[in-house]
Motif scaffolding. Structure first.
Motif, PDB file in Angstrom:
ATOM      1  N   PHE A 137       0.906  -1.280  -0.295  1.00 17.60           N
ATOM      2  CA  PHE A 137      -0.036  -0.004  -0.095  1.00 17.60           C
ATOM      3  C   PHE A 137       0.768   1.267   0.048  1.00 17.60           C
ATOM      4  O   PHE A 137       0.485   2.278  -0.613  1.00 17.60           O
ATOM      5  CB  PHE A 137      -0.848   0.030   1.258  1.00 17.60           C
ATOM      6  N   LYS A 138       1.875   1.010   0.814  1.00 20.09           N
ATOM      7  CA  LYS A 138       2.856   2.536   0.815  1.00 20.09           C
ATOM      8  C   LYS A 138       3.570   2.721  -0.406  1.00 20.09           C
ATOM      9  O   LYS A 138       3.818   3.882  -0.724  1.00 20.09           O
ATOM     10  CB  LYS A 138       3.807   2.308   2.051  1.00 20.09           C
ATOM     11  N   SER A 139       3.800   1.677  -1.129  1.00 20.86           N
ATOM     12  CA  SER A 139       4.574   1.782  -2.538  1.00 20.86           C
ATOM     13  C   SER A 139       3.563   1.969  -3.317  1.00 20.86           C
ATOM     14  O   SER A 139       4.067   2.094  -4.862  1.00 20.86           O
ATOM     15  CB  SER A 139       5.383   0.537  -2.775  1.00 20.86           C
ATOM     16  N   LYS A 140       2.377   1.673  -3.407  1.00 23.52           N
ATOM     17  CA  LYS A 140       1.320   1.896  -4.484  1.00 23.52           C
ATOM     18  C   LYS A 140       1.386   0.755  -5.355  1.00 23.52           C
ATOM     19  O   LYS A 140       0.849   0.836  -6.381  1.00 23.52           O
ATOM     20  CB  LYS A 140       1.228   3.255  -5.085  1.00 23.52           C
ATOM     21  N   GLU A 141       2.032  -0.353  -4.787  1.00 27.12           N
ATOM     22  CA  GLU A 141       2.129  -1.337  -5.917  1.00 27.12           C
ATOM     23  C   GLU A 141       0.724  -2.451  -5.720  1.00 27.12           C
ATOM     24  O   GLU A 141       0.271  -3.014  -6.933  1.00 27.12           O
ATOM     25  CB  GLU A 141       3.247  -2.280  -5.490  1.00 27.12           C
ATOM     26  N   ALA A 142      -0.119  -2.323  -4.780  1.00 27.94           N
ATOM     27  CA  ALA A 142      -1.379  -2.838  -4.531  1.00 27.94           C
ATOM     28  C   ALA A 142      -2.326  -2.535  -5.621  1.00 27.94           C
ATOM     29  O   ALA A 142      -2.353  -1.622  -6.070  1.00 27.94           O
ATOM     30  CB  ALA A 142      -1.774  -2.309  -3.346  1.00 27.94           C
ATOM     31  N   ILE A 152      -4.257   9.114  -7.371  1.00 31.69           N
ATOM     32  CA  ILE A 152      -2.872   9.083  -6.529  1.00 31.69           C
ATOM     33  C   ILE A 152      -1.939   7.761  -6.968  1.00 31.69           C
ATOM     34  O   ILE A 152      -0.970   7.570  -6.186  1.00 31.69           O
ATOM     35  CB  ILE A 152      -3.189   9.036  -5.035  1.00 31.69           C
ATOM     36  N   GLY A 153      -2.406   7.589  -8.222  1.00 35.90           N
ATOM     37  CA  GLY A 153      -1.574   6.320  -8.668  1.00 35.90           C
ATOM     38  C   GLY A 153      -1.651   4.883  -8.583  1.00 35.90           C
ATOM     39  O   GLY A 153      -0.942   3.985  -8.902  1.00 35.90           O
ATOM     40  N   PHE A 154      -2.700   4.425  -7.781  1.00 36.81           N
ATOM     41  CA  PHE A 154      -3.139   3.108  -7.626  1.00 36.81           C
ATOM     42  C   PHE A 154      -3.832   2.459  -8.786  1.00 36.81           C
ATOM     43  O   PHE A 154      -4.526   3.268  -9.544  1.00 36.81           O
ATOM     44  CB  PHE A 154      -3.914   2.854  -6.507  1.00 36.81           C
ATOM     45  N   ARG A 155      -3.629   1.295  -9.130  1.00 31.96           N
ATOM     46  CA  ARG A 155      -4.556   0.796 -10.209  1.00 31.96           C
ATOM     47  C   ARG A 155      -5.764   0.122  -9.339  1.00 31.96           C
ATOM     48  O   ARG A 155      -5.500  -0.157  -8.283  1.00 31.96           O
ATOM     49  CB  ARG A 155      -3.743  -0.657 -10.475  1.00 31.96           C
ATOM     50  N   VAL A 156      -6.750   0.259 -10.005  1.00 32.83           N
ATOM     51  CA  VAL A 156      -8.133   0.128  -9.302  1.00 32.83           C
ATOM     52  C   VAL A 156      -8.816  -0.973 -10.315  1.00 32.83           C
ATOM     53  O   VAL A 156      -9.196  -0.510 -11.357  1.00 32.83           O
ATOM     54  CB  VAL A 156      -9.027   1.250  -8.993  1.00 32.83           C
ATOM     55  N   GLN A 175     -10.602   9.796 -17.557  1.00 28.83           N
ATOM     56  CA  GLN A 175      -9.177   9.893 -17.319  1.00 28.83           C
ATOM     57  C   GLN A 175      -8.904   8.336 -16.293  1.00 28.83           C
ATOM     58  O   GLN A 175      -7.689   8.055 -16.558  1.00 28.83           O
ATOM     59  CB  GLN A 175      -9.049  11.269 -16.375  1.00 28.83           C
ATOM     60  N   ALA A 176      -9.756   8.190 -15.382  1.00 21.90           N
ATOM     61  CA  ALA A 176      -9.354   6.902 -14.791  1.00 21.90           C
ATOM     62  C   ALA A 176      -9.204   5.620 -15.633  1.00 21.90           C
ATOM     63  O   ALA A 176      -8.255   4.735 -15.439  1.00 21.90           O
ATOM     64  CB  ALA A 176     -10.643   6.599 -14.018  1.00 21.90           C
ATOM     65  N   ARG A 177     -10.022   5.468 -16.625  1.00 19.39           N
ATOM     66  CA  ARG A 177      -9.869   4.587 -17.706  1.00 19.39           C
ATOM     67  C   ARG A 177      -8.489   4.370 -18.480  1.00 19.39           C
ATOM     68  O   ARG A 177      -7.833   3.364 -18.648  1.00 19.39           O
ATOM     69  CB  ARG A 177     -11.033   4.556 -18.823  1.00 19.39           C
ATOM     70  N   THR A 178      -8.000   5.817 -18.667  1.00 23.52           N
ATOM     71  CA  THR A 178      -6.496   5.766 -19.475  1.00 23.52           C
ATOM     72  C   THR A 178      -5.525   5.535 -18.390  1.00 23.52           C
ATOM     73  O   THR A 178      -4.387   5.363 -18.730  1.00 23.52           O
ATOM     74  CB  THR A 178      -6.491   7.177 -20.096  1.00 23.52           C
ATOM     75  N   SER A 179      -5.815   5.452 -16.891  1.00 21.65           N
ATOM     76  CA  SER A 179      -4.702   5.352 -16.166  1.00 21.65           C
ATOM     77  C   SER A 179      -4.954   4.348 -15.428  1.00 21.65           C
ATOM     78  O   SER A 179      -4.558   4.110 -14.023  1.00 21.65           O
ATOM     79  CB  SER A 179      -4.366   6.634 -15.483  1.00 21.65           C
ATOM     80  N   GLY A 180      -5.391   3.161 -15.778  1.00 23.01           N
ATOM     81  CA  GLY A 180      -5.530   1.895 -14.951  1.00 23.01           C
ATOM     82  C   GLY A 180      -6.695   1.354 -14.604  1.00 23.01           C
ATOM     83  O   GLY A 180      -6.737   0.346 -13.792  1.00 23.01           O
ATOM     84  N   PHE A 181      -7.803   2.245 -14.455  1.00 21.55           N
ATOM     85  CA  PHE A 181      -8.927   1.735 -13.850  1.00 21.55           C
ATOM     86  C   PHE A 181      -9.802   0.731 -15.107  1.00 21.55           C
ATOM     87  O   PHE A 181      -9.964   1.130 -15.981  1.00 21.55           O
ATOM     88  CB  PHE A 181     -10.005   2.797 -13.446  1.00 21.55           C
ATOM     89  N   SER A 201     -14.464 -13.431  -9.882  1.00 28.02           N
ATOM     90  CA  SER A 201     -13.356 -14.301  -9.605  1.00 28.02           C
ATOM     91  C   SER A 201     -12.096 -13.390  -9.741  1.00 28.02           C
ATOM     92  O   SER A 201     -10.880 -13.795  -9.163  1.00 28.02           O
ATOM     93  CB  SER A 201     -13.215 -15.231 -10.655  1.00 28.02           C
ATOM     94  N   ARG A 202     -12.297 -12.199 -10.432  1.00 22.64           N
ATOM     95  CA  ARG A 202     -11.043 -11.253 -10.338  1.00 22.64           C
ATOM     96  C   ARG A 202     -10.495 -10.601  -9.055  1.00 22.64           C
ATOM     97  O   ARG A 202      -9.575 -10.034  -9.048  1.00 22.64           O
ATOM     98  CB  ARG A 202     -11.072 -10.223 -11.370  1.00 22.64           C
ATOM     99  N   ALA A 203     -11.324 -10.934  -8.174  1.00 22.30           N
ATOM    100  CA  ALA A 203     -11.234 -10.381  -6.530  1.00 22.30           C
ATOM    101  C   ALA A 203      -9.807 -11.111  -6.210  1.00 22.30           C
ATOM    102  O   ALA A 203      -8.933 -10.666  -5.318  1.00 22.30           O
ATOM    103  CB  ALA A 203     -12.255 -10.807  -5.770  1.00 22.30           C
ATOM    104  N   LEU A 204      -9.442 -12.205  -6.828  1.00 23.23           N
ATOM    105  CA  LEU A 204      -8.213 -12.907  -6.272  1.00 23.23           C
ATOM    106  C   LEU A 204      -6.946 -12.044  -7.044  1.00 23.23           C
ATOM    107  O   LEU A 204      -5.923 -12.182  -6.091  1.00 23.23           O
ATOM    108  CB  LEU A 204      -7.916 -14.180  -7.487  1.00 23.23           C
ATOM    109  N   GLU A 205      -7.111 -11.251  -7.997  1.00 26.57           N
ATOM    110  CA  GLU A 205      -6.056 -10.120  -8.222  1.00 26.57           C
ATOM    111  C   GLU A 205      -5.802  -8.997  -7.035  1.00 26.57           C
ATOM    112  O   GLU A 205      -4.635  -8.606  -7.191  1.00 26.57           O
ATOM    113  CB  GLU A 205      -6.356  -9.780  -9.625  1.00 26.57           C
ATOM    114  N   CYS A 206      -6.844  -8.878  -6.730  1.00 26.71           N
ATOM    115  CA  CYS A 206      -6.943  -7.467  -5.679  1.00 26.71           C
ATOM    116  C   CYS A 206      -6.059  -7.935  -4.231  1.00 26.71           C
ATOM    117  O   CYS A 206      -6.167  -8.900  -3.749  1.00 26.71           O
ATOM    118  CB  CYS A 206      -8.364  -7.196  -5.270  1.00 26.71           C
ATOM    119  N   ASP A 207      -5.401  -6.702  -3.969  1.00 29.10           N
ATOM    120  CA  ASP A 207      -4.712  -6.801  -2.292  1.00 29.10           C
ATOM    121  C   ASP A 207      -5.651  -6.120  -1.465  1.00 29.10           C
ATOM    122  O   ASP A 207      -5.418  -6.379  -0.142  1.00 29.10           O
ATOM    123  CB  ASP A 207      -3.437  -5.830  -2.595  1.00 29.10           C
TER     124      ASP A 207
END
Length: 437
Positions: A12-17, A38-42, A72-78, A85-91
């Motif tokens: 979480f602190k490194s925003k890798e989650a 703030i730079g997280f993938r969601v 904007q969110a779609r172009t930056s990872g949302f 089943s994709r919940a498995l990917e989430c931190d």
């Protein structure tokens, strides 16, 4: 501190989650935008295919959230999906699902339970599960904890469970997700630590409390405080009206006291997902402990009676004009639950519309924020918003001002309406065609 806790906090602190938000409505969508900004993938997860399609196309379905922000969110990872089943990917899995009442005014936990059950097969070590839905004290511990641990994961060691109630105020320009302090309670000390790491990245001030129960009770106290005070001022309105006193003038005057008084204004009833519902969560749970929350229940009764009070004023006004409600045409102004939003949840305007129809009146509405009456779980009118013109106003025997949107032309309404039932105190100067309700 175990390695699992360190790894989770570090992500979480490194925003890798990868942040998973389950339920993309008035709470989930702003939270998604904040983490994305703030730079997280969601990853957004929702059962509503139409919502998911719109979001993935860069479109918004909430008026005060512009489509450009979704784009904007779609172009930056949302990304949005209906695939649990994709919940498995989430931190992190942040649950923002509805908690309505059933027809007996008891908590309907089906959305929370069904969502948790749908996520269960995809829970894994290192995740934090956070419930944000408003609910009764004990929900996280009694309903989520056993389900999260069902597959063998141990809460506080392998996986982390917290409760952090939403505090969104749709349409309020003074606050945003980032600036509203965030209450958080953990099932264990380790859960709290990981939960703080999740939220402190996105929220300016995180306020930890001792347990999930304390966090659940905090949210209820906030909303019960408001419900009780609105109930009080609604009762005062009825007394003041009988005495020929303008309650809005009285509240304004009392509000000049610089201490010991907070201004609450009366209205046609309570709306929104929180204030009309949350008090009943506590009254229901209190019965398990042999307690009766009489004060809370009384305010609920007063507030629930307000649409009937508005109806009685409408009937009186029509009677004075020599008309019956049966056969009269009535225009309801504003069907969102509060001004300047498109949020219809628990709107008292809808109940007023149903009461008018039940008495034989023909009802229509005008709302610049809700152009087509939406599909609702319990109510439906096959209506579109009427344009607010001189010609439209002339067609109706009465208008009921239920929600005081800033977009309404109040001078036009006053000049061209035969009868106005003002439930919001918008018209302070008395006039022959205005009745305060």
């Amino acid at each position: 501190m175990s390695q699992q806790i360190k790894n989770s906090i570090s992500k979480f602190k490194s925003k890798e989650a990868l942040i998973g938000i389950v339920g993309l409505g008035y709470v989930g969508l702003p939270l998604m935008l904040r983490y994305n900004a703030i730079g997280f993938r969601v990853l957004g997860i929702d059962i509503d295919e139409q919502k998911v399609e719109k979001l993935n196309a860069g479109e918004s379905y909430i008026e005060h959230i512009p489509g450009v922000k979704i784009q904007q969110a779609r172009t930056s990872g949302f990304e949005a999906t209906t695939d649990f089943s994709r919940a498995l990917e989430c931190d992190a899995l942040i649950l923002c699902v509805p908690t309505p009442l059933n027809k007996y005014r008891e908590p309907d936990m089906s959305f929370v339970i069904n969502t948790t059950d749908a996520l269960k097969p995809y829970l894994r070590a290192g995740q934090v599960v956070s419930l944000e839905s408003t609910t009764y004290p004990g929900t996280t511990e009694e309903e989520l904890l056993p389900r999260v641990q069902e597959g063998g994961l141990i809460v506080g060691e392998d996986i982390f469970l917290v409760y952090s109630p939403e505090r969104e105020d749709p349409g309020n320009p003074s606050f945003e997700t980032r600036t509203i302090p965030k209450i958080i309670g953990g099932d264990t000390a380790a859960c709290l630590e990981v939960g703080i790491a999740l939220y402190e990245q996105a929220i300016d001030q995180v306020v930890p409390v001792s347990s999930t129960k304390a966090a659940e009770m905090t949210k209820l106290l906030e909303n019960i405080h408001r419900a009780v005070n609105i109930g009080l001022v609604n009762e005062m309105k009825i007394v003041a009206d009988r005495m020929g006193i303008d309650i809005f003038e009285v509240v304004d005057a009392a509000a000049t006291k610089p201490f010991g008084f907070t201004a609450y204004y009366p209205g046609p009833g309570l709306g929104g997902h929180c204030i009309p519902i949350d008090p009943f969560y506590l009254t229901w749970k209190a019965r398990e402990y042999g307690l009766h929350t009489r004060f809370i229940e009384l305010s609920g009764e007063v507030n629930q009676a307000m649409p009937d009070y508005v109806l009685s004023k409408l009937i009186d006004g029509l009677n004075d004009a020599g008309k019956a409600l049966k056969g009269s045409k009535v225009l309801v102004l504003g069907i969102a639950y509060k001004k300047n939003v498109d949020d219809m949840r628990e709107s008292p305007s809808v109940e007023i519309m149903e009461l008018i129809e039940s008495k034989g009146g023909t009802v229509a509405y005008s709302d610049p924020h809700v152009l087509v009456f939406p599909k609702m779980r319990e109510h439906h009118f096959n209506l579109n918003s009427e344009p607010l013109t001189v010609e439209t106003l002339a067609e109706f025997d009465a208008v009921v001002l239920a929600t005081d949107h800033d977009k309404f032309d109040y001078d036009l309404i006053k000049q061209h309406s035969k009868l106005i039932i003002d439930s919001r105190g918008k018209y302070r100067v008395p006039a022959k065609n205005i009745i305060k309700a």
